[in-house]
Design an enzyme around this catalytic site. Sequence first.
Site, PDB file in Angstrom:
ATOM      1  N   SER A 127       0.836  -1.198   0.000  1.00 37.51           N
ATOM      2  CA  SER A 127       0.000   0.000   0.000  1.00 37.51           C
ATOM      3  C   SER A 127       0.871   1.247   0.000  1.00 37.51           C
ATOM      4  CB  SER A 127      -0.899   0.014   1.239  1.00 37.51           C
ATOM      5  OG  SER A 127      -1.515   1.278   1.410  1.00 37.51           O
ATOM      6  N   TYR A 140      -2.912  -0.761  10.118  1.00 40.12           N
ATOM      7  CA  TYR A 140      -2.998  -1.209   8.730  1.00 40.12           C
ATOM      8  C   TYR A 140      -1.661  -1.012   8.013  1.00 40.12           C
ATOM      9  CZ  TYR A 140      -4.003  -1.006   3.737  1.00 40.12           C
ATOM     10  OH  TYR A 140      -3.960  -1.197   2.383  1.00 40.12           O
TER      11      TYR A 140
END
Length: 250
Positions: A127, A140
Amino acid sequence: MNSVMITGCSSGFGLETARFFFEKGWHVIATMRKPDNSLFPTSDRLSILELDVTDQNSIDRAVREAGPIDVLINNAGIGYMSPFENTSDEIVHKLFDTNTFGTFNMVRAVVPQMRGRKAGTIINLSSSTTLKPLTFMSTYTASKAAVTAYTECLALELAPLGIRTVLIIPGLSPSTSFGKNAGDKISKSGEPADEYKALMEKVQSEFQREMLVQELTKPEDVVNAIWQAVTDSNCPVCLPAGPDAVALSQ
């Protein structure tokens, strides 16, 4: 015929990637926790398998049913946004079990057959939050940063065995179900302390504004990066996908 196994194909990048490879004539093994045959046409080049990357028995069964796998794409993941103080151990474990250990376990399950053939490609998705930290995304981002470091090291140890390993770093995308897939995987966090509430409102407002004005990542950006990783043996180990991710990586 080349075969590709993709995790997390019920929506988002996984669904679009599976459809793309199918259109290119590949044998596609599209996996998801809750199989939905309506997402794809009926074809002998398409297998829709139940697979939960947090369940080793589920992984072993799906890999066995899939047969020979030329390319593994580890796309399955869940998102979460919350003050870390409110992030319980349950939430932390669910995020790492899916985003990090799920990737680890899929690789461990598929590498033996690739090693035996001295050929294969593994694609892991990270990400762009690992390139630009975002407020309230600590857990996350940590789960995805682990995938980044792991993939860079894995590429070194598998290359001599004939196995290519590539990391795709997607940017922010309004078309994905970020966070929604966590629905039945993560319980809601508690009410944040008052000191966080104003900051949360500010962060959410700024995030919504960026989603409207910034050129963000589209599914086709990620699909094209994955296709490059599979078809270009000279591509770099890390590939940003989407204009925002590309800008952050420079």
